[in-house]
Design a protein around this motif. Structure first.
Motif, PDB file in Angstrom:
ATOM      1  N   UNK A   1      37.838  69.427  96.340  1.00 25.39           N
ATOM      2  CA  UNK A   1      37.564  70.279  97.571  1.00 25.39           C
ATOM      3  C   UNK A   1      37.921  71.527  97.235  1.00 25.39           C
ATOM      4  N   UNK A   2      38.307  71.672  95.617  1.00 24.98           N
ATOM      5  CA  UNK A   2      38.716  73.534  94.986  1.00 24.98           C
ATOM      6  C   UNK A   2      37.569  73.191  94.234  1.00 24.98           C
ATOM      7  N   UNK A   3      37.250  72.250  94.028  1.00 22.26           N
ATOM      8  CA  UNK A   3      36.529  72.068  92.130  1.00 22.26           C
ATOM      9  C   UNK A   3      35.166  72.378  92.312  1.00 22.26           C
ATOM     10  N   UNK A   4      34.500  73.026  91.619  1.00 26.14           N
ATOM     11  CA  UNK A   4      33.235  73.665  91.249  1.00 26.14           C
ATOM     12  C   UNK A   4      32.995  72.943  91.104  1.00 26.14           C
ATOM     13  N   UNK A   5      33.225  72.475  89.932  1.00 26.75           N
ATOM     14  CA  UNK A   5      31.849  71.206  88.669  1.00 26.75           C
ATOM     15  C   UNK A   5      31.705  70.135  90.373  1.00 26.75           C
ATOM     16  N   UNK A   6      32.640  69.564  91.668  1.00 25.26           N
ATOM     17  CA  UNK A   6      32.496  68.614  92.322  1.00 25.26           C
ATOM     18  C   UNK A   6      31.658  69.280  93.560  1.00 25.26           C
ATOM     19  N   UNK A   7      30.872  70.608  93.088  1.00 26.81           N
ATOM     20  CA  UNK A   7      31.289  71.321  95.076  1.00 26.81           C
ATOM     21  C   UNK A   7      31.856  71.801  95.310  1.00 26.81           C
ATOM     22  N   UNK A   8      33.411  71.923  95.304  1.00 29.59           N
ATOM     23  CA  UNK A   8      34.151  71.893  95.919  1.00 29.59           C
ATOM     24  C   UNK A   8      34.160  73.173  97.162  1.00 29.59           C
ATOM     25  N   UNK A   9      34.658  73.741  97.880  1.00 31.17           N
ATOM     26  CA  UNK A   9      34.883  74.360  99.184  1.00 31.17           C
ATOM     27  C   UNK A   9      35.008  73.648 100.670  1.00 31.17           C
ATOM     28  N   UNK A  10      35.118  75.295 101.499  1.00 32.25           N
ATOM     29  CA  UNK A  10      35.053  74.012 102.888  1.00 32.25           C
ATOM     30  C   UNK A  10      34.040  73.907 103.056  1.00 32.25           C
ATOM     31  N   UNK A  11      32.884  74.897 102.860  1.00 32.53           N
ATOM     32  CA  UNK A  11      31.768  74.891 103.525  1.00 32.53           C
ATOM     33  C   UNK A  11      30.361  73.615 103.426  1.00 32.53           C
ATOM     34  N   UNK A  12      30.233  73.088 102.024  1.00 31.29           N
ATOM     35  CA  UNK A  12      29.926  72.016 101.714  1.00 31.29           C
ATOM     36  C   UNK A  12      30.306  70.772 102.395  1.00 31.29           C
ATOM     37  N   UNK A  13      31.845  70.529 102.559  1.00 27.99           N
ATOM     38  CA  UNK A  13      32.238  69.730 102.974  1.00 27.99           C
ATOM     39  C   UNK A  13      32.426  69.609 104.485  1.00 27.99           C
ATOM     40  N   UNK A  14      33.191  70.238 104.779  1.00 23.31           N
ATOM     41  CA  UNK A  14      33.165  70.663 106.224  1.00 23.31           C
ATOM     42  C   UNK A  14      32.149  71.409 107.335  1.00 23.31           C
ATOM     43  N   UNK A  15      31.840  73.040 106.345  1.00 22.78           N
ATOM     44  CA  UNK A  15      31.010  73.625 107.529  1.00 22.78           C
ATOM     45  C   UNK A  15      29.458  72.572 107.446  1.00 22.78           C
ATOM     46  N   UNK A  16      29.543  72.294 106.553  1.00 25.17           N
ATOM     47  CA  UNK A  16      27.935  71.392 106.550  1.00 25.17           C
ATOM     48  C   UNK A  16      28.405  70.565 108.653  1.00 25.17           C
ATOM     49  N   UNK A  17      28.907  69.840 109.457  1.00 20.42           N
ATOM     50  CA  UNK A  17      28.865  69.283 110.476  1.00 20.42           C
ATOM     51  C   UNK A  17      28.913  70.904 112.302  1.00 20.42           C
ATOM     52  N   UNK A  18      29.625  71.887 111.745  1.00 22.92           N
ATOM     53  CA  UNK A  18      29.269  73.030 112.252  1.00 22.92           C
ATOM     54  C   UNK A  18      27.646  73.519 112.427  1.00 22.92           C
ATOM     55  N   UNK A  19      27.435  73.766 111.008  1.00 21.92           N
ATOM     56  CA  UNK A  19      26.058  73.924 111.109  1.00 21.92           C
ATOM     57  C   UNK A  19      25.330  73.172 111.257  1.00 21.92           C
ATOM     58  N   UNK A  20      25.445  71.653 111.451  1.00 24.33           N
ATOM     59  CA  UNK A  20      24.634  70.907 111.352  1.00 24.33           C
ATOM     60  C   UNK A  20      23.959  70.309 113.097  1.00 24.33           C
ATOM     61  N   UNK A  21      25.057  70.219 113.696  1.00 21.88           N
ATOM     62  CA  UNK A  21      25.861  71.146 115.317  1.00 21.88           C
ATOM     63  C   UNK A  21      24.603  72.638 116.223  1.00 21.88           C
ATOM     64  N   UNK A  22      24.426  72.866 114.826  1.00 18.43           N
ATOM     65  CA  UNK A  22      23.394  74.762 115.545  1.00 18.43           C
ATOM     66  C   UNK A  22      22.518  74.600 115.167  1.00 18.43           C
ATOM     67  N   UNK A  23      22.084  73.653 114.022  1.00 19.35           N
ATOM     68  CA  UNK A  23      20.891  73.304 113.949  1.00 19.35           C
ATOM     69  C   UNK A  23      20.363  72.105 114.568  1.00 19.35           C
ATOM     70  N   UNK A  24      20.936  70.974 115.198  1.00 17.69           N
ATOM     71  CA  UNK A  24      20.721  69.878 116.366  1.00 17.69           C
ATOM     72  C   UNK A  24      20.102  70.400 117.554  1.00 17.69           C
ATOM     73  N   UNK A  25      20.790  71.662 117.800  1.00 18.57           N
ATOM     74  CA  UNK A  25      20.433  72.080 119.416  1.00 18.57           C
ATOM     75  C   UNK A  25      19.382  73.753 119.249  1.00 18.57           C
TER      76      UNK A  25
END
Length: 349
Positions: free
Chosen positions: A167-191
């Motif tokens: 989750x903190x490795x740039x080589x693995x696309x780490x960070x909160x946004x792509x791992x966790x934030x994708x859910x809140x963003x997708x929820x907003x998109x759904x509606x």
């Protein structure tokens, strides 16, 4: 596809692959026939755990296995483009974990490849397949809360996660946004669909990934969505949608909920709960059922998780990352120049 049973291949052997496979083997019309990992011993151990007949120590062998109807890609998202692309090139159908890819460009490449080959492709956004979330979205579409004015959603984990963690490795696309934030963003998109404007702030780690991100999304209708994700604090992980006539609240674990409450002006609150047939909160079976339904119907994408919707979410995630200054190794910037150093470029948020 007209056969009753759908034959699955599992690509990767981590925690989410195990959770998905555990649900999959309980479905009477699904059969897990192969698993692949970059390490043969990992694939063999996974195969023994779930009674899978074939274990491969490379991705290519799974991609070219003609007895596999669909491959579930469960690698870190930095490898989604390569893994899903390999399977699509070999003629396999694909269910790919989220975040779908590192960025919208990679997502567009996968979608174009699937459409060119006539293969099925779907993002594993299990939230969209959850029966309660589907019912909530239907209520909103039918005007239960009137015109949508605001959406709020958050997802945070307390951690702490060491710098060596994926989750903190740039080589693995780490960070909160792509791992966790994708859910809140997708929820907003759904509606509300794709926003017309994005503002965001973040706290970045020394490695250059986001530890905590907040974004404000806006639409021409006047609707706003506030979304938040974190690797440094366990949040309420709730969501709500407010309209001109009422509000819907979803309690902890909004993305796999088994309950929500509809509040309408002048009425008593209405609670909606999952039925016995909907399974457990953590169940991933609904996305598997949707994939199998679509394959039997000869569809190349799911109406529940449409590819154009996945591309829109990836564009929003890109916009948030651009605002907060996170760029992963190998990504190109606006000038077309790539970060060849293998280090993530930082821009103060």
């Amino acid at each position: 596809m007209t056969e009753q049973r759908v034959r699955w291949g599992i690509l990767a052997t981590g925690g989410i692959a195990a959770a998905f496979t555990a649900d999959l083997v309980d479905l009477p019309d699904a059969e897990v026939v192969a698993v692949a990992s970059r390490r043969e011993e990992s694939a063999k151990g996974f195969a023994e755990r779930f009674g899978i007949p074939r274990a491969y120590g490379d991705w290519n062998s799974l991609a070219r296995d003609e007895d596999v109807d669909v491959v579930y890609v469960a690698t870190p998202h930095s490898a989604h483009r390569a893994a899903a692309g390999l399977c699509l090139e070999a003629g396999r159908n694909v269910l790919c974990e989220k975040a779908f890819t590192l960025n919208a460009r990679e997502a567009e490449e996968l979608v174009a490849l699937a459409r060119e080959r006539g293969s099925f492709l779907m993002e594993a956004m299990w939230m969209y397949c959850n029966p309660l979330i589907r019912r909530l979205a239907g209520l909103v579409r039918d005007g239960a809360v009137g015109d949508v004015r605001s959406v709020h959603a958050d997802f945070g984990l307390a951690g702490p996660f060491p710098p060596s963690h994926r989750l903190r490795d740039p080589l693995q696309g780490g960070g909160a946004l792509l791992d966790l934030g994708v859910y809140p963003v997708s929820f907003a998109h759904l509606l509300l669909g794709e926003p017309t404007d994005v503002a965001a702030r973040a706290v970045l780690s020394e490695e250059g990934v986001d530890l905590q991100t907040g974004a404000l999304l806006s639409w021409d209708s006047g609707a706003l969505a506030s979304v938040h994700c974190s690797l440094v604090g366990g949040t309420a992980t709730t969501a709500s949608v407010t309209g001109s006539l009422g509000r819907i609240d979803i309690p902890y674990g909004f993305f796999h909920t088994d309950r929500f409450v509809l509040h309408r002006d002048g009425r008593e609150p209405e609670e909606f709960t999952a039925g016995p047939e909907d399974g457990t909160r953590a169940g991933l079976k609904h996305e598997a059922l949707e994939v199998m339904r679509a394959l039997r119907a000869g569809e190349t994408e799911s109406p529940l998780v449409p590819l154009d919707g996945t591309l829109a979410v990836m564009r929003t995630l890109d916009a948030i990352r651009e605002r907060v200054g996170v760029r992963y190794p190998g990504e190109t910037d606006e000038t077309g120049e790539s970060d060849e150093t293998g280090e993530t470029e930082l821009t103060p948020a």
